[in-house]
Design a protein around this motif. Structure first.
Motif, PDB file in Angstrom:
ATOM      1  N   VAL A 103      -8.747   2.891  -4.609  1.00  0.00           N
ATOM      2  CA  VAL A 103      -8.184   1.836  -3.766  1.00  0.00           C
ATOM      3  C   VAL A 103      -9.230   1.318  -2.786  1.00  0.00           C
ATOM      4  O   VAL A 103      -9.298   0.127  -2.509  1.00  0.00           O
ATOM      5  CB  VAL A 103      -6.899   2.283  -3.043  1.00  0.00           C
ATOM      6  CG1 VAL A 103      -7.166   3.168  -1.865  1.00  0.00           C
ATOM      7  CG2 VAL A 103      -6.085   1.074  -2.615  1.00  0.00           C
ATOM      8  N   TYR A 104     -10.090   2.181  -2.286  1.00  0.00           N
ATOM      9  CA  TYR A 104     -11.160   1.738  -1.388  1.00  0.00           C
ATOM     10  C   TYR A 104     -12.084   0.761  -2.110  1.00  0.00           C
ATOM     11  O   TYR A 104     -12.424  -0.294  -1.574  1.00  0.00           O
ATOM     12  CB  TYR A 104     -11.947   2.949  -0.875  1.00  0.00           C
ATOM     13  CG  TYR A 104     -13.093   2.580   0.030  1.00  0.00           C
ATOM     14  CD1 TYR A 104     -12.869   2.233   1.348  1.00  0.00           C
ATOM     15  CD2 TYR A 104     -14.404   2.559  -0.454  1.00  0.00           C
ATOM     16  CE1 TYR A 104     -13.917   1.883   2.186  1.00  0.00           C
ATOM     17  CE2 TYR A 104     -15.459   2.210   0.377  1.00  0.00           C
ATOM     18  CZ  TYR A 104     -15.216   1.876   1.687  1.00  0.00           C
ATOM     19  OH  TYR A 104     -16.260   1.531   2.492  1.00  0.00           O
ATOM     20  N   ASP A 105     -12.477   1.103  -3.331  1.00  0.00           N
ATOM     21  CA  ASP A 105     -13.338   0.209  -4.103  1.00  0.00           C
ATOM     22  C   ASP A 105     -12.655  -1.126  -4.337  1.00  0.00           C
ATOM     23  O   ASP A 105     -13.296  -2.181  -4.291  1.00  0.00           O
ATOM     24  CB  ASP A 105     -13.715   0.849  -5.444  1.00  0.00           C
ATOM     25  CG  ASP A 105     -14.672   2.018  -5.284  1.00  0.00           C
ATOM     26  OD1 ASP A 105     -15.294   2.155  -4.205  1.00  0.00           O
ATOM     27  OD2 ASP A 105     -14.797   2.808  -6.246  1.00  0.00           O
ATOM     28  N   GLY A 106     -11.333  -1.089  -4.561  1.00  0.00           N
ATOM     29  CA  GLY A 106     -10.591  -2.336  -4.749  1.00  0.00           C
ATOM     30  C   GLY A 106     -10.578  -3.186  -3.492  1.00  0.00           C
ATOM     31  O   GLY A 106     -10.620  -4.415  -3.569  1.00  0.00           O
ATOM     32  N   LEU A 107     -10.543  -2.549  -2.346  1.00  0.00           N
ATOM     33  CA  LEU A 107     -10.567  -3.289  -1.095  1.00  0.00           C
ATOM     34  C   LEU A 107     -11.919  -3.967  -0.869  1.00  0.00           C
ATOM     35  O   LEU A 107     -11.984  -5.018  -0.229  1.00  0.00           O
ATOM     36  CB  LEU A 107     -10.259  -2.354   0.082  1.00  0.00           C
ATOM     37  CG  LEU A 107      -8.849  -1.805   0.158  1.00  0.00           C
ATOM     38  CD1 LEU A 107      -8.752  -0.750   1.253  1.00  0.00           C
ATOM     39  CD2 LEU A 107      -7.826  -2.911   0.385  1.00  0.00           C
ATOM     40  N   LEU A 108     -12.981  -3.385  -1.409  1.00  0.00           N
ATOM     41  CA  LEU A 108     -14.311  -3.939  -1.218  1.00  0.00           C
ATOM     42  C   LEU A 108     -14.626  -5.093  -2.172  1.00  0.00           C
ATOM     43  O   LEU A 108     -15.536  -5.868  -1.907  1.00  0.00           O
ATOM     44  CB  LEU A 108     -15.369  -2.846  -1.392  1.00  0.00           C
ATOM     45  CG  LEU A 108     -15.380  -1.779  -0.290  1.00  0.00           C
ATOM     46  CD1 LEU A 108     -16.484  -0.769  -0.591  1.00  0.00           C
ATOM     47  CD2 LEU A 108     -15.577  -2.389   1.063  1.00  0.00           C
ATOM     48  N   PHE A 116       0.830  -1.193   0.000  1.00  0.00           N
ATOM     49  CA  PHE A 116       0.000   0.000   0.000  1.00  0.00           C
ATOM     50  C   PHE A 116       0.871   1.253   0.000  1.00  0.00           C
ATOM     51  O   PHE A 116       0.587   2.213  -0.715  1.00  0.00           O
ATOM     52  CB  PHE A 116      -0.951   0.024   1.207  1.00  0.00           C
ATOM     53  CG  PHE A 116      -1.843   1.225   1.203  1.00  0.00           C
ATOM     54  CD1 PHE A 116      -2.949   1.278   0.384  1.00  0.00           C
ATOM     55  CD2 PHE A 116      -1.559   2.318   2.005  1.00  0.00           C
ATOM     56  CE1 PHE A 116      -3.763   2.391   0.360  1.00  0.00           C
ATOM     57  CE2 PHE A 116      -2.363   3.439   1.995  1.00  0.00           C
ATOM     58  CZ  PHE A 116      -3.478   3.469   1.173  1.00  0.00           C
ATOM     59  N   GLY A 117       1.942   1.245   0.762  1.00  0.00           N
ATOM     60  CA  GLY A 117       2.851   2.390   0.803  1.00  0.00           C
ATOM     61  C   GLY A 117       3.477   2.672  -0.549  1.00  0.00           C
ATOM     62  O   GLY A 117       3.549   3.822  -0.988  1.00  0.00           O
ATOM     63  N   ILE A 118       3.909   1.616  -1.225  1.00  0.00           N
ATOM     64  CA  ILE A 118       4.490   1.781  -2.557  1.00  0.00           C
ATOM     65  C   ILE A 118       3.447   2.329  -3.519  1.00  0.00           C
ATOM     66  O   ILE A 118       3.721   3.241  -4.308  1.00  0.00           O
ATOM     67  CB  ILE A 118       5.081   0.452  -3.060  1.00  0.00           C
ATOM     68  CG1 ILE A 118       6.305   0.098  -2.222  1.00  0.00           C
ATOM     69  CG2 ILE A 118       5.429   0.528  -4.547  1.00  0.00           C
ATOM     70  CD1 ILE A 118       6.813  -1.309  -2.435  1.00  0.00           C
ATOM     71  N   TRP A 119       2.233   1.780  -3.474  1.00  0.00           N
ATOM     72  CA  TRP A 119       1.154   2.273  -4.334  1.00  0.00           C
ATOM     73  C   TRP A 119       0.900   3.757  -4.058  1.00  0.00           C
ATOM     74  O   TRP A 119       0.788   4.557  -4.984  1.00  0.00           O
ATOM     75  CB  TRP A 119      -0.127   1.473  -4.095  1.00  0.00           C
ATOM     76  CG  TRP A 119      -1.303   2.075  -4.800  1.00  0.00           C
ATOM     77  CD1 TRP A 119      -1.679   1.852  -6.088  1.00  0.00           C
ATOM     78  CD2 TRP A 119      -2.231   3.016  -4.260  1.00  0.00           C
ATOM     79  NE1 TRP A 119      -2.784   2.607  -6.383  1.00  0.00           N
ATOM     80  CE2 TRP A 119      -3.146   3.333  -5.277  1.00  0.00           C
ATOM     81  CE3 TRP A 119      -2.375   3.630  -3.024  1.00  0.00           C
ATOM     82  CZ2 TRP A 119      -4.189   4.226  -5.090  1.00  0.00           C
ATOM     83  CZ3 TRP A 119      -3.416   4.518  -2.840  1.00  0.00           C
ATOM     84  CH2 TRP A 119      -4.313   4.808  -3.865  1.00  0.00           C
TER      85      TRP A 119
END
Length: 72
Positions: free
Chosen positions: A62-67, A13-16
């Motif tokens: 990224v939030y949508d990807g987490l869901l 996540f940090g790299i992204w």
């Protein structure tokens, strides 16, 4: 941000986040700096809003990807 990546841990996540921040600043930062130097208050407001929207869009992506695949 067309490319699909896998974020499996905090380091990923940090790299992204770093890569997305560099991309956003590269695309939006110059316009904001130019407006601040040469533009009107309205131009600064508009370019600042565009920068904020780019950040929001990245975070929502990224939030949508987490869901994806999460139970309802």
């Amino acid at each position: 941000m067309e490319e699909c990546i896998s974020i499996d841990n905090r380091g990923d996540f940090g790299i992204w986040a770093i890569e997305v921040a560099k991309q956003i600043v590269g695309e939006q930062g110059f316009d904001l700096a130019k407006a601040a130097r040469d533009g009107t208050e309205e131009a600064v407001r508009e370019t600042g809003n565009a920068l904020g929207q780019a950040i929001t869009n990245a975070l929502m992506e990224v939030y949508d990807g987490l869901l994806e695949g999460a139970p309802d």
